[in-house]
Design a protein around this motif. Structure first.
Motif, PDB file in Angstrom:
ATOM      1  N   VAL B 240       0.881  -1.171   0.000  1.00  0.00           N
ATOM      2  CA  VAL B 240       0.000   0.000   0.000  1.00  0.00           C
ATOM      3  C   VAL B 240       0.908   1.207   0.000  1.00  0.00           C
ATOM      4  O   VAL B 240       1.694   1.393   0.900  1.00  0.00           O
ATOM      5  N   SER B 241       0.836   1.990  -1.050  1.00  0.00           N
ATOM      6  CA  SER B 241       1.799   3.073  -1.174  1.00  0.00           C
ATOM      7  C   SER B 241       1.268   4.355  -0.549  1.00  0.00           C
ATOM      8  O   SER B 241       0.124   4.417  -0.116  1.00  0.00           O
ATOM      9  N   GLU B 242       2.138   5.359  -0.494  1.00  0.00           N
ATOM     10  CA  GLU B 242       1.806   6.560   0.268  1.00  0.00           C
ATOM     11  C   GLU B 242       0.631   7.339  -0.308  1.00  0.00           C
ATOM     12  O   GLU B 242      -0.001   8.101   0.390  1.00  0.00           O
ATOM     13  N   ASP B 243       0.363   7.143  -1.598  1.00  0.00           N
ATOM     14  CA  ASP B 243      -0.779   7.872  -2.145  1.00  0.00           C
ATOM     15  C   ASP B 243      -2.077   7.081  -1.982  1.00  0.00           C
ATOM     16  O   ASP B 243      -3.101   7.443  -2.536  1.00  0.00           O
ATOM     17  N   GLY B 244      -1.993   5.981  -1.248  1.00  0.00           N
ATOM     18  CA  GLY B 244      -3.205   5.228  -0.958  1.00  0.00           C
ATOM     19  C   GLY B 244      -3.504   4.160  -1.984  1.00  0.00           C
ATOM     20  O   GLY B 244      -4.515   3.475  -1.895  1.00  0.00           O
ATOM     21  N   ALA B 245      -2.624   4.019  -2.973  1.00  0.00           N
ATOM     22  CA  ALA B 245      -2.871   3.003  -3.983  1.00  0.00           C
ATOM     23  C   ALA B 245      -2.343   1.652  -3.509  1.00  0.00           C
ATOM     24  O   ALA B 245      -1.437   1.575  -2.698  1.00  0.00           O
ATOM     25  N   ILE B 246      -2.970   0.608  -4.020  1.00  0.00           N
ATOM     26  CA  ILE B 246      -2.523  -0.739  -3.683  1.00  0.00           C
ATOM     27  C   ILE B 246      -1.823  -1.288  -4.920  1.00  0.00           C
ATOM     28  O   ILE B 246      -2.398  -1.291  -6.002  1.00  0.00           O
ATOM     29  N   THR B 247      -0.581  -1.688  -4.752  1.00  0.00           N
ATOM     30  CA  THR B 247       0.132  -2.202  -5.907  1.00  0.00           C
ATOM     31  C   THR B 247       0.378  -3.700  -5.753  1.00  0.00           C
ATOM     32  O   THR B 247       0.916  -4.133  -4.744  1.00  0.00           O
ATOM     33  N   LEU B 248      -0.063  -4.454  -6.751  1.00  0.00           N
ATOM     34  CA  LEU B 248       0.219  -5.886  -6.774  1.00  0.00           C
ATOM     35  C   LEU B 248       1.405  -6.089  -7.694  1.00  0.00           C
ATOM     36  O   LEU B 248       1.392  -5.614  -8.827  1.00  0.00           O
ATOM     37  N   MET B 249       2.443  -6.748  -7.209  1.00  0.00           N
ATOM     38  CA  MET B 249       3.553  -7.053  -8.083  1.00  0.00           C
ATOM     39  C   MET B 249       3.479  -8.533  -8.426  1.00  0.00           C
ATOM     40  O   MET B 249       3.593  -9.382  -7.556  1.00  0.00           O
ATOM     41  N   ILE B 250       3.218  -8.787  -9.668  1.00  0.00           N
ATOM     42  CA  ILE B 250       3.002 -10.160 -10.078  1.00  0.00           C
ATOM     43  C   ILE B 250       4.185 -10.593 -10.941  1.00  0.00           C
ATOM     44  O   ILE B 250       4.426 -10.032 -12.004  1.00  0.00           O
ATOM     45  N   ASP B 251       4.943 -11.549 -10.424  1.00  0.00           N
ATOM     46  CA  ASP B 251       6.096 -12.047 -11.155  1.00  0.00           C
ATOM     47  C   ASP B 251       5.618 -13.148 -12.090  1.00  0.00           C
ATOM     48  O   ASP B 251       5.122 -14.174 -11.653  1.00  0.00           O
ATOM     49  N   CYS B 252       5.722 -12.890 -13.379  1.00  0.00           N
ATOM     50  CA  CYS B 252       5.111 -13.799 -14.335  1.00  0.00           C
ATOM     51  C   CYS B 252       6.001 -14.983 -14.708  1.00  0.00           C
ATOM     52  O   CYS B 252       5.542 -15.921 -15.352  1.00  0.00           O
ATOM     53  N   ALA B 253       7.286 -14.909 -14.368  1.00  0.00           N
ATOM     54  CA  ALA B 253       8.237 -15.991 -14.651  1.00  0.00           C
ATOM     55  C   ALA B 253       8.512 -16.182 -16.148  1.00  0.00           C
ATOM     56  O   ALA B 253       9.652 -16.361 -16.542  1.00  0.00           O
ATOM     57  N   THR B 254       7.500 -16.158 -16.983  1.00  0.00           N
ATOM     58  CA  THR B 254       7.776 -16.322 -18.408  1.00  0.00           C
ATOM     59  C   THR B 254       7.217 -15.148 -19.188  1.00  0.00           C
ATOM     60  O   THR B 254       6.281 -14.479 -18.769  1.00  0.00           O
ATOM     61  N   GLU B 255       7.813 -14.979 -20.341  1.00  0.00           N
ATOM     62  CA  GLU B 255       7.449 -13.867 -21.194  1.00  0.00           C
ATOM     63  C   GLU B 255       6.022 -14.005 -21.702  1.00  0.00           C
ATOM     64  O   GLU B 255       5.278 -13.034 -21.822  1.00  0.00           O
ATOM     65  N   THR B 256       5.653 -15.233 -22.008  1.00  0.00           N
ATOM     66  CA  THR B 256       4.327 -15.462 -22.565  1.00  0.00           C
ATOM     67  C   THR B 256       3.250 -15.087 -21.554  1.00  0.00           C
ATOM     68  O   THR B 256       2.296 -14.387 -21.861  1.00  0.00           O
ATOM     69  N   ARG B 257       3.466 -15.582 -20.351  1.00  0.00           N
ATOM     70  CA  ARG B 257       2.508 -15.239 -19.295  1.00  0.00           C
ATOM     71  C   ARG B 257       2.441 -13.740 -19.105  1.00  0.00           C
ATOM     72  O   ARG B 257       1.385 -13.164 -18.894  1.00  0.00           O
ATOM     73  N   TYR B 258       3.617 -13.146 -19.130  1.00  0.00           N
ATOM     74  CA  TYR B 258       3.719 -11.699 -18.951  1.00  0.00           C
ATOM     75  C   TYR B 258       2.865 -10.980 -20.001  1.00  0.00           C
ATOM     76  O   TYR B 258       2.049 -10.120 -19.673  1.00  0.00           O
ATOM     77  N   GLN B 259       3.071 -11.390 -21.255  1.00  0.00           N
ATOM     78  CA  GLN B 259       2.325 -10.758 -22.343  1.00  0.00           C
ATOM     79  C   GLN B 259       0.822 -10.933 -22.139  1.00  0.00           C
ATOM     80  O   GLN B 259       0.042  -9.996 -22.307  1.00  0.00           O
ATOM     81  N   GLN B 260       0.453 -12.149 -21.769  1.00  0.00           N
ATOM     82  CA  GLN B 260      -0.975 -12.433 -21.604  1.00  0.00           C
ATOM     83  C   GLN B 260      -1.571 -11.591 -20.478  1.00  0.00           C
ATOM     84  O   GLN B 260      -2.642 -11.009 -20.627  1.00  0.00           O
ATOM     85  N   LEU B 261      -0.837 -11.556 -19.384  1.00  0.00           N
ATOM     86  CA  LEU B 261      -1.378 -10.827 -18.232  1.00  0.00           C
ATOM     87  C   LEU B 261      -1.471  -9.326 -18.523  1.00  0.00           C
ATOM     88  O   LEU B 261      -2.467  -8.680 -18.211  1.00  0.00           O
ATOM     89  N   VAL B 262      -0.423  -8.806 -19.159  1.00  0.00           N
ATOM     90  CA  VAL B 262      -0.422  -7.386 -19.504  1.00  0.00           C
ATOM     91  C   VAL B 262      -1.637  -7.070 -20.374  1.00  0.00           C
ATOM     92  O   VAL B 262      -2.359  -6.100 -20.144  1.00  0.00           O
ATOM     93  N   GLU B 263      -1.870  -7.936 -21.320  1.00  0.00           N
ATOM     94  CA  GLU B 263      -2.977  -7.693 -22.242  1.00  0.00           C
ATOM     95  C   GLU B 263      -4.317  -7.719 -21.501  1.00  0.00           C
ATOM     96  O   GLU B 263      -5.149  -6.827 -21.644  1.00  0.00           O
ATOM     97  N   LYS B 264      -4.475  -8.725 -20.673  1.00  0.00           N
ATOM     98  CA  LYS B 264      -5.750  -8.863 -19.982  1.00  0.00           C
ATOM     99  C   LYS B 264      -5.990  -7.702 -19.021  1.00  0.00           C
ATOM    100  O   LYS B 264      -7.083  -7.151 -18.951  1.00  0.00           O
TER     101      LYS B 264
END
Lengths: 198, 414
Positions: B240-264
């Protein structure tokens, strides 16, 4: 408790107990002084100041403050002091105090800033009497006038800051301050005359 | 100006709160009018008298007493929380068992136990919310990882407070670049020497008034992307950052997953931005040209800010049982050092780079095969032993990291 639930987030970071300790250290004198002028005796002032910081502590944990911390603390302080009900024990204590021959400010005010080191005893007594009169005059003001007068003429806050602390329009602050001062002038007319002759 | 008007303003005059013109008018009136002058003097004396009261300092017992009270109140609070949480756990267990009895389903014993043991430090509300999420996840055969990651009781408390606080609106408005839209996207890729990992990060800021709904969506994306492994394969950490936002850091491990998640997530963001959260159910598939254009625009807006936020060196939490590449395995000092290296790089370089050529090449190489990073590494190792590997690939001992940061800016619509 609406003051405590008010918005927070901003300048000073208050995340840990250490941060809170620092806040207490930094503001305790100012808050205690303000509260002392809003309530009628030292015990009440101590109680209220503690309550102010406890309220602040509960609301601060895990947060960063918004408007400056002191504005927020002053708001809690004024609201807590003005809504403070004196306990019977405190009433008895203050009655004893008011019955005492020469009101001793040490009884009311704990440690004081160093004053003139060797004033003559008569002068000292006279000055204490004057201070007691002024304090009583302030306490006799209505809550709404008292809070503005204390924040301006004791704490030295600007009109805009007072408006923020009390969440009042600037015009209201001006008129309350002026009315408060006029009432004090009327109550202290003899002192003003005496001072004027000096 | 007559005497009445002047007298009304004497306090302001004294305090220097008048505009210059008014001030000079008053001054010239006071000079001419002895009665107003003496009124001013009386007020001045009054202020002096009030001001002459000695300044009182807080007695030392104040801080002492305060410390004592705070520790006492914390203890009482903790005891109450324990008691409440215990009661809530008992009620929950009873409800879950009753529910299962009625529906004749198999009782999710492990889930019940989780709720019960988790109650020690959780608030009842957090417990209920967690149980609700876990129940959902259990129904769809997923591990309750996300629920765990999101609903640690302390964070839950923060979120509740944040949501209740009227300040959230203002924080959101003051948030740089927010300007009512609340969308920022940044993609960056950096390289910190041959032995360090490539980090490809994308930050997507979503403004939402429905925190839980948005989290559910992300949850379901994660499950969609790796249906065979479930949620346990995702390394998620949140802050939870100082401006009140909640940041989820999702480690995708693979590029494909990364691309898919970014898109979604980008599509989810777009759908929330167009203020039709319920209609726009994100669909897996190719990104529309419009979306891509939007992303590009947002990227150019958000990149400067995002680079400033680099100080956040968050460790990725390793979920139990998850396969972790050796270079990423829990070795905090090494990881910190690497993060510092990364943060130390001049920002302009990264800004210019966008996706570095090396990553782009890799992208082309991998294609849409969707190989896992581990598999890729194994393949490379085999290639090395066979002696048929290119020099460039020999340097890649450390795998890339693909991190999607989803920043949720919660807006109070009340």
């Amino acid at each position: 408790m609406t003051d405590v639930e008010a918005t927070i987030g901003g300048q000073e970071e208050i995340e840990t107990v250490q941060d809170f300790d620092a806040i207490v250290h930094k503001y305790q004198d100012r808050i205690f002084n303000t509260v002392s002028r809003l309530v009628s005796n030292r015990e009440d002032a101590l109680d209220v100041t503690q309550e102010v910081f406890l309220k602040a502590y509960k609301a601060m944990r895990g947060f960063r403050s918004c408007a400056s911390v002191y504005t927020w603390l002053y708001r809690i302080a004024v609201n807590t002091a003005l809504s403070h009900r004196r306990t019977p024990a405190h009433r008895a204590a203050s009655r004893m105090l008011s019955l005492s021959e020469s009101p001793d400010l040490d009884e009311r005010g704990a440690r004081r800033e160093p004053e003139n080191p060797n004033p003559g005893t008569g002068k000292l007594v006279a000055r204490r009497e004057i201070q007691q009169r002024v304090q009583n005059a302030i306490l006799s003001l209505d809550n709404e006038l008292r809070s503005v007068v204390v924040l301006r003429d004791i704490e030295g806050l600007g009109y805009a800051e007072i408006a923020k602390v009390l969440r009042l329009p600037a015009g209201t602050v001006k008129s309350r301050l002026h009315r408060g001062r006029l009432m004090l002038r009327d109550k202290l007319l003899d002192l003003i005359g005496a001072e004027g002759k000096k | 100006m007559n005497c009445g008007e002047v007298r009304e303003r004497l306090s302001e005059y004294l305090d220097g709160e008048l505009a210059p013109l008014e001030r000079s008018e008053l001054a010239s009136h006071i000079e001419r009018c002895p009665s107003c002058a003496s009124e001013l003097q009386a007020i001045e004396k009054t202020v002096e008298l009030v001001n002459s009261l000695p300044r009182l300092s807080a007695p030392p017992e104040l801080a002492r007493e305060l410390k004592r009270k705070i520790s006492t109140s914390t203890a009482v609070f903790t005891r109450r929380v324990f008691a409440l949480a215990g009661a809530a756990a008992v009620i929950l267990i009873a409800l879950v068992l009753l529910f299962n009895l009625l529906t004749e389903g198999e009782p999710p014993v492990s889930e019940v136990r989780r709720v019960a043991t988790g109650s020690e430090s959780a608030t009842p509300d957090a417990l209920l919310a967690r149980a609700e999420l876990e129940k959902k996840l259990a129904e769809s055969d997923k591990t309750p990882l996300l629920a765990d990651a999101l609903l640690k009781e302390e964070e839950q408390e923060k979120l509740e407070k944040l949501a209740d606080s009227s300040g959230i609106d203002r924080r959101a408005k003051e948030f740089p670049g927010f300007a009512g839209q609340g969308t920022q996207t940044v993609e960056r890729a950096r390289r910190a020497g041959a032995t360090s990992a490539e980090v490809v990060e994308k930050e997507i800021a979503i403004t939402t008034s429905d925190l839980k709904g948005t989290l559910d969506k992300i949850d379901s994306f994660l499950a969609q992307i790796s249906p065979e492994e479930g949620l346990a394969q995702w390394k998620i950490t949140r802050q939870v950052s100082e401006d009140g936002a909640i940041t989820l850091m999702i480690d995708c491990a693979t590029e494909t997953r990364y691309q898919q998640l970014v898109e979604k997530v980008s599509r989810l963001k777009a759908s929330l931005d167009s203020r039709a959260p319920d209609q726009a159910e994100p669909v897996a598939g190719a990104k529309s040209a419009e979306d891509l254009a939007k992303d590009k625009e947002a990227e150019s807006r958000g990149i400067a800010r995002a680079l400033k936020e680099e100080k956040a060196k968050d460790k990725i939490l390793e979920p139990e049982g998850a396969e972790v590449p050796p270079a990423l395995a829990a070795e905090p000092a090494e990881e910190r050092r690497r993060a510092e290296q990364l943060a130390g790089e001049p920002p302009q370089e990264a800004q210019k780079a966008g996706l570095p050529q090396r990553v782009q090449k890799k992208l082309a190489k991998e294609g849409a095969a969707g190989q896992s990073q581990m598999a890729l590494q194994k393949a490379q190792e085999q290639a090395v032993t066979a002696g048929g590997v290119q020099k460039e690939e020999e340097k890649e001992e450390v795998p890339e990291r693909y991190i999607v940061r989803v920043k949720l800016i919660v807006v109070d619509t009340k």
